[in-house]
Scaffold this motif. Structure first.
Motif, PDB file in Angstrom:
ATOM      1  N   TYR A 194      -9.574  -0.220  10.443  1.00 10.73           N
ATOM      2  CA  TYR A 194      -8.426   0.417  11.095  1.00 10.73           C
ATOM      3  C   TYR A 194      -8.788   1.028  12.442  1.00 10.73           C
ATOM      4  O   TYR A 194      -7.893   1.396  13.201  1.00 10.73           O
ATOM      5  CB  TYR A 194      -7.851   1.519  10.195  1.00 10.73           C
ATOM      6  CG  TYR A 194      -7.086   1.008   8.980  1.00 10.73           C
ATOM      7  CD1 TYR A 194      -6.895  -0.358   8.754  1.00 10.73           C
ATOM      8  CD2 TYR A 194      -6.553   1.905   8.058  1.00 10.73           C
ATOM      9  CE1 TYR A 194      -6.200  -0.804   7.646  1.00 10.73           C
ATOM     10  CE2 TYR A 194      -5.852   1.467   6.946  1.00 10.73           C
ATOM     11  CZ  TYR A 194      -5.684   0.102   6.736  1.00 10.73           C
ATOM     12  OH  TYR A 194      -4.993  -0.336   5.641  1.00 10.73           O
TER      13      TYR A 194
ATOM     14  N   TRP B 161     -10.070   4.011  13.021  1.00 11.49           N
ATOM     15  CA  TRP B 161      -9.673   5.409  13.064  1.00 11.49           C
ATOM     16  C   TRP B 161     -10.829   6.305  13.486  1.00 11.49           C
ATOM     17  O   TRP B 161     -11.989   6.007  13.248  1.00 11.49           O
ATOM     18  CB  TRP B 161      -9.164   5.875  11.699  1.00 11.49           C
ATOM     19  CG  TRP B 161      -7.816   5.356  11.336  1.00 11.49           C
ATOM     20  CD1 TRP B 161      -6.979   4.629  12.127  1.00 11.49           C
ATOM     21  CD2 TRP B 161      -7.146   5.521  10.091  1.00 11.49           C
ATOM     22  NE1 TRP B 161      -5.818   4.339  11.453  1.00 11.49           N
ATOM     23  CE2 TRP B 161      -5.896   4.873  10.195  1.00 11.49           C
ATOM     24  CE3 TRP B 161      -7.466   6.140   8.898  1.00 11.49           C
ATOM     25  CZ2 TRP B 161      -4.980   4.835   9.149  1.00 11.49           C
ATOM     26  CZ3 TRP B 161      -6.561   6.105   7.852  1.00 11.49           C
ATOM     27  CH2 TRP B 161      -5.324   5.462   7.984  1.00 11.49           C
TER      28      TRP B 161
ATOM     29  N   GLN C 223      -8.143  11.215  11.910  1.00 10.97           N
ATOM     30  CA  GLN C 223      -7.236  10.322  11.192  1.00 10.97           C
ATOM     31  C   GLN C 223      -7.743  10.041   9.778  1.00 10.97           C
ATOM     32  O   GLN C 223      -6.966   9.982   8.818  1.00 10.97           O
ATOM     33  CB  GLN C 223      -7.083   9.019  11.970  1.00 10.97           C
ATOM     34  CG  GLN C 223      -6.351   9.179  13.301  1.00 10.97           C
ATOM     35  CD  GLN C 223      -6.468   7.941  14.166  1.00 10.97           C
ATOM     36  OE1 GLN C 223      -7.569   7.455  14.451  1.00 10.97           O
ATOM     37  NE2 GLN C 223      -5.331   7.404  14.590  1.00 10.97           N
TER      38      GLN C 223
ATOM     39  N   TYR D  44      -5.821  11.025   6.161  1.00 10.07           N
ATOM     40  CA  TYR D  44      -5.562  10.113   5.044  1.00 10.07           C
ATOM     41  C   TYR D  44      -6.143  10.668   3.751  1.00 10.07           C
ATOM     42  O   TYR D  44      -5.469  10.704   2.709  1.00 10.07           O
ATOM     43  CB  TYR D  44      -6.171   8.734   5.327  1.00 10.07           C
ATOM     44  CG  TYR D  44      -6.116   7.816   4.126  1.00 10.07           C
ATOM     45  CD1 TYR D  44      -5.013   7.001   3.893  1.00 10.07           C
ATOM     46  CD2 TYR D  44      -7.153   7.785   3.196  1.00 10.07           C
ATOM     47  CE1 TYR D  44      -4.948   6.173   2.778  1.00 10.07           C
ATOM     48  CE2 TYR D  44      -7.101   6.967   2.074  1.00 10.07           C
ATOM     49  CZ  TYR D  44      -6.000   6.162   1.882  1.00 10.07           C
ATOM     50  OH  TYR D  44      -5.956   5.361   0.772  1.00 10.07           O
TER      51      TYR D  44
ATOM     52  N   LEU E   1      -2.332  -4.231  12.538  1.00 14.99           N
ATOM     53  CA  LEU E   1      -3.048  -3.614  13.653  1.00 14.99           C
ATOM     54  C   LEU E   1      -3.572  -4.673  14.618  1.00 14.99           C
ATOM     55  O   LEU E   1      -3.580  -4.456  15.836  1.00 14.99           O
ATOM     56  CB  LEU E   1      -4.204  -2.767  13.114  1.00 14.99           C
ATOM     57  CG  LEU E   1      -3.809  -1.565  12.249  1.00 14.99           C
ATOM     58  CD1 LEU E   1      -5.043  -0.837  11.740  1.00 14.99           C
ATOM     59  CD2 LEU E   1      -2.921  -0.602  13.033  1.00 14.99           C
TER      60      LEU E   1
ATOM     61  N   PHE F  71       3.047  -0.396  10.865  1.00 14.73           N
ATOM     62  CA  PHE F  71       1.880   0.089  10.121  1.00 14.73           C
ATOM     63  C   PHE F  71       2.118   1.491   9.578  1.00 14.73           C
ATOM     64  O   PHE F  71       1.919   1.762   8.393  1.00 14.73           O
ATOM     65  CB  PHE F  71       0.647   0.076  11.035  1.00 14.73           C
ATOM     66  CG  PHE F  71      -0.590   0.638  10.390  1.00 14.73           C
ATOM     67  CD1 PHE F  71      -1.422  -0.165   9.620  1.00 14.73           C
ATOM     68  CD2 PHE F  71      -0.935   1.979  10.551  1.00 14.73           C
ATOM     69  CE1 PHE F  71      -2.563   0.356   9.028  1.00 14.73           C
ATOM     70  CE2 PHE F  71      -2.069   2.512   9.958  1.00 14.73           C
ATOM     71  CZ  PHE F  71      -2.882   1.695   9.198  1.00 14.73           C
ATOM     72  N   TRP F  72       2.569   2.420  10.447  1.00 15.01           N
ATOM     73  CA  TRP F  72       2.724   3.806  10.019  1.00 15.01           C
ATOM     74  C   TRP F  72       3.952   4.018   9.138  1.00 15.01           C
ATOM     75  O   TRP F  72       3.997   4.991   8.360  1.00 15.01           O
ATOM     76  CB  TRP F  72       2.796   4.717  11.238  1.00 15.01           C
ATOM     77  CG  TRP F  72       1.471   4.824  11.937  1.00 15.01           C
ATOM     78  CD1 TRP F  72       1.124   4.323  13.151  1.00 15.01           C
ATOM     79  CD2 TRP F  72       0.295   5.462  11.416  1.00 15.01           C
ATOM     80  NE1 TRP F  72      -0.190   4.596  13.432  1.00 15.01           N
ATOM     81  CE2 TRP F  72      -0.732   5.299  12.386  1.00 15.01           C
ATOM     82  CE3 TRP F  72      -0.002   6.145  10.235  1.00 15.01           C
ATOM     83  CZ2 TRP F  72      -2.019   5.800  12.208  1.00 15.01           C
ATOM     84  CZ3 TRP F  72      -1.282   6.650  10.055  1.00 15.01           C
ATOM     85  CH2 TRP F  72      -2.266   6.477  11.033  1.00 15.01           C
ATOM     86  N   VAL F  73       4.923   3.128   9.203  1.00 15.65           N
ATOM     87  CA  VAL F  73       6.076   3.218   8.306  1.00 15.65           C
ATOM     88  C   VAL F  73       5.694   2.762   6.898  1.00 15.65           C
ATOM     89  O   VAL F  73       6.087   3.369   5.891  1.00 15.65           O
ATOM     90  CB  VAL F  73       7.257   2.367   8.845  1.00 15.65           C
ATOM     91  CG1 VAL F  73       8.339   2.212   7.775  1.00 15.65           C
ATOM     92  CG2 VAL F  73       7.835   3.005  10.097  1.00 15.65           C
TER      93      VAL F  73
ATOM     94  N   MET G  95       2.524   2.527   5.620  1.00 18.10           N
ATOM     95  CA  MET G  95       1.334   3.164   5.067  1.00 18.10           C
ATOM     96  C   MET G  95       1.620   4.221   3.996  1.00 18.10           C
ATOM     97  O   MET G  95       0.975   4.238   2.941  1.00 18.10           O
ATOM     98  CB  MET G  95       0.498   3.768   6.203  1.00 18.10           C
ATOM     99  CG  MET G  95      -0.946   4.038   5.841  1.00 18.10           C
ATOM    100  SD  MET G  95      -1.810   2.507   5.452  1.00 18.10           S
ATOM    101  CE  MET G  95      -3.378   3.179   4.896  1.00 18.10           C
ATOM    102  N   PRO G  96       2.583   5.141   4.192  1.00 19.96           N
ATOM    103  CA  PRO G  96       2.843   6.133   3.140  1.00 19.96           C
ATOM    104  C   PRO G  96       3.268   5.517   1.811  1.00 19.96           C
ATOM    105  O   PRO G  96       2.979   6.080   0.745  1.00 19.96           O
ATOM    106  CB  PRO G  96       3.977   6.985   3.734  1.00 19.96           C
ATOM    107  CG  PRO G  96       3.856   6.813   5.207  1.00 19.96           C
ATOM    108  CD  PRO G  96       3.383   5.414   5.405  1.00 19.96           C
TER     109      PRO G  96
ATOM    110  N   TRP H 145       2.133  -1.197  15.554  1.00 20.19           N
ATOM    111  CA  TRP H 145       1.800   0.176  15.185  1.00 20.19           C
ATOM    112  C   TRP H 145       2.913   0.846  14.381  1.00 20.19           C
ATOM    113  O   TRP H 145       2.632   1.539  13.382  1.00 20.19           O
ATOM    114  CB  TRP H 145       1.518   0.996  16.448  1.00 20.19           C
ATOM    115  CG  TRP H 145       0.575   0.334  17.393  1.00 20.19           C
ATOM    116  CD1 TRP H 145       0.876  -0.240  18.593  1.00 20.19           C
ATOM    117  CD2 TRP H 145      -0.830   0.131  17.204  1.00 20.19           C
ATOM    118  NE1 TRP H 145      -0.244  -0.778  19.170  1.00 20.19           N
ATOM    119  CE2 TRP H 145      -1.315  -0.560  18.342  1.00 20.19           C
ATOM    120  CE3 TRP H 145      -1.730   0.460  16.203  1.00 20.19           C
ATOM    121  CZ2 TRP H 145      -2.649  -0.908  18.499  1.00 20.19           C
ATOM    122  CZ3 TRP H 145      -3.058   0.120  16.350  1.00 20.19           C
ATOM    123  CH2 TRP H 145      -3.511  -0.556  17.478  1.00 20.19           C
ATOM    124  N   THR H 146       4.151   0.664  14.790  1.00 15.75           N
ATOM    125  CA  THR H 146       5.270   1.314  14.081  1.00 15.75           C
ATOM    126  C   THR H 146       5.377   0.825  12.650  1.00 15.75           C
ATOM    127  O   THR H 146       5.523   1.624  11.706  1.00 15.75           O
ATOM    128  CB  THR H 146       6.591   1.047  14.823  1.00 15.75           C
ATOM    129  OG1 THR H 146       6.499   1.503  16.171  1.00 15.75           O
ATOM    130  CG2 THR H 146       7.747   1.749  14.114  1.00 15.75           C
TER     131      THR H 146
END
Length: 506
Positions: free
Chosen positions: A322, A324, A328, A332, A382, A390-392, A394-395, A387-388
């Protein structure tokens, strides 16, 4: 659960580590100076284990003592997990190690803690029996405080390994804390006591990475506060180690002042002495070996994943990770820790009551390989700079994946259920904890080495480690086929409960 006569003891109210309560004179004491050799069967036939009186069962839980012990419980996971966000970067910079070899050395540094913990855990247990719980706990906390701080000034990989091993030598706090919580509680208050214990452990898992990520390289992260410090620039990873060690030092001081000893060192000369069952007797009891295998296999999956995660997150995107930074990674790990606490405290008790231990373990068993496939697959987003997305997404992976932490408490319930005799509970849990430390000593180095090899050679796009993790997790599903019926923890039907109560009334 499996045995109606032991349902009350083996539900979600069962403590994570069963222990023996000191017998009151002139009842029964355990020892090794009996003139005759007593077998497990003989013990069950000749005399029943002592049961607490009604007055003892009604004794309220000493909340201040619980707070002190839970604060001490917090220390071990903070000390263990606080280095995870920055250890890869520390190895690369302080140890002058190439990117492709970081995973190898990271695994060895993490394993050294558990390896020495394995060797010295039984020593701390014997010492607490001989000298008392409190002095052993204070000594352990003091040692962890010193070793944690010294780790922050390491300037080579071998210094890191040696100092991490030293921290493991003193990491016997968990055994002593478990025992003292058991001795401070009664059958009626064990549920509450060990819920505090579980929450403290998860709080430590949450705090450790947060401390490591937020305070590493403080002169760069917080220039307005620490930018003037030449010392912190020279030792950029010392501050989180000072905070981690400081928590251990505070725990040692407040427990030294206010903690009450729970181990009675006075010998009862008029007690009936019964030898506890030997290790061979416990291991030869029906179902014990399969449950121990399930117990350790679940831990293997958790430890291996925990070790691979920081290296995977730190690995550059083009190599399969990733990419990170420490903050970051700590975010996580902290989110995963708090999610695990929520699953354990609010979902696990009603769920295991409804579906049983075995069914819960099988659900978690199928969740593991799914998670091991989804996490590395997110690297594709990635690579394509999504990016958007990915972060949507991931949770929705992190929060459900944290639910598999219920398996670790589930296997403890299975271990409690399969114990052949109350007098064998301490020995059985001692065996399980010793093996647990051995797994923690070997697994991180093994799986991070495989992951690093896959990254270095570009095997399976750098995802060799996760492929092996997925295959390993499928073995857990297969192993659960041999879970004994006694350890299934099947919920009792309402009709069975009413019949049992009716029989007792008559």
């Amino acid at each position: 659960m499996a045995d109606p006569s032991t349902d009350a003891a083996h539900s979600e109210r069962t403590p994570l580590l069963a222990g023996e309560r000191d017998a009151s004179p002139p009842a029964i004491a355990t020892g090794t100076h009996s003139s005759s050799s007593t077998t497990l069967a003989d013990q069950e036939a000749d005399i029943d284990p002592p049961s607490p009186s009604t007055e003892d069962e009604d004794r309220p839980l000493p909340l201040w003592q619980m707070f002190l012990l839970c604060f001490a419980r917090l220390v071990e996971p903070v000390a263990f997990f606080s280095i995870f966000p920055f250890v890869s970067q520390m190895i690369h910079e302080s140890g002058s190690v190439p990117d492709t070899d970081v995973g190898f050395w990271s695994g060895w540094i993490e394993s050294s803690f558990s390896l020495t913990q394995t060797v010295f855990m039984l020593f701390w247990g014997r010492a607490s029996d001989k000298y008392g719980r409190k002095p052993v706990l204070i000594a352990s906390l003091s040692g962890v405080a010193i070793a944690s701080v010294l780790f922050g000034i390491s300037k080579s990989v071998w210094q890191m390994i040696i100092l991490r091993s030293l921290a493991g030598v003193f990491a016997g706090t968990i055994v002593t804390v478990r025992t003292m919580i058991t001795e401070n509680s009664t059958p009626k208050t064990q549920a509450r006591a060990f819920s505090f214990f579980a929450f403290a452990g998860n709080l430590g898992i949450f705090m450790g990475p947060l401390i490591g990520g937020a305070l590493s390289k403080p002169a760069e992260q917080w220039p307005m506060v620490f930018g003037w410090s030449t010392f912190l620039k020279q030792y950029p990873y010392l501050l989180p180690c000072i905070v981690s060690g400081g928590l251990a030092a505070v725990a040692a001081v407040i427990n030294l002042i206010w903690l009450k000893e729970t181990r009675s060192l006075q010998k009862h000369h008029h007690a009936i002495v019964i030898q506890p069952p030997s290790v061979r007797e416990v291991l030869s009891a029906p179902g014990v070996i399969p449950v121990l295998c399930v117990f350790e296999y679940a831990l293997l999956l958790g430890v291996a994943f925990t070790a691979v995660c920081p290296v995977f997150f730190w690995t550059p995107i083009e190599l399969g990770g990733y990419g990170w930074e420490a903050p970051q990674i700590s975010l996580y790990l902290a989110a995963a820790g708090i999610s695990q606490a929520i699953w354990l405290l609010f979902v696990f008790p009603p769920l295991v009551n409804r579906i049983g231990t075995g069914t819960l373990l099988r659900i978690c068993g199928w969740c593991w390989p799914i998670g091991f496939v989804l996490l590395p697959a997110m690297n594709l987003l990635l690579r394509h700079q999504q990016w958007t997305a990915f972060w949507v997404i991931m949770p929705f992976i992190v929060i459900p994946s944290a639910g598999v932490s219920m398996a670790f408490t589930g296997v403890q319930l299975a271990l409690n259920d399969i114990s052949p005799n109350p007098l064998a509970a301490g020995t059985l849990n001692g065996i399980a904890l010793s093996l647990q430390s051995a797994v923690r000593a070997v697994a991180p180095a093994m799986y991070t080495t495989l992951y690093a090899w896959g990254v270095k050679e570009g095997i399976l796009w750098g995802q060799l480690g996760f492929v092996i993790l997925t295959i390993t997790s499928l073995g857990f599903i297969v192993l659960l086929r041999w879970l004994p019926e006694k350890a299934e923890g099947r919920p009792k039907k309402k009709v069975d409960v009413e019949e049992t109560q009716g029989g007792e009334e008559h």
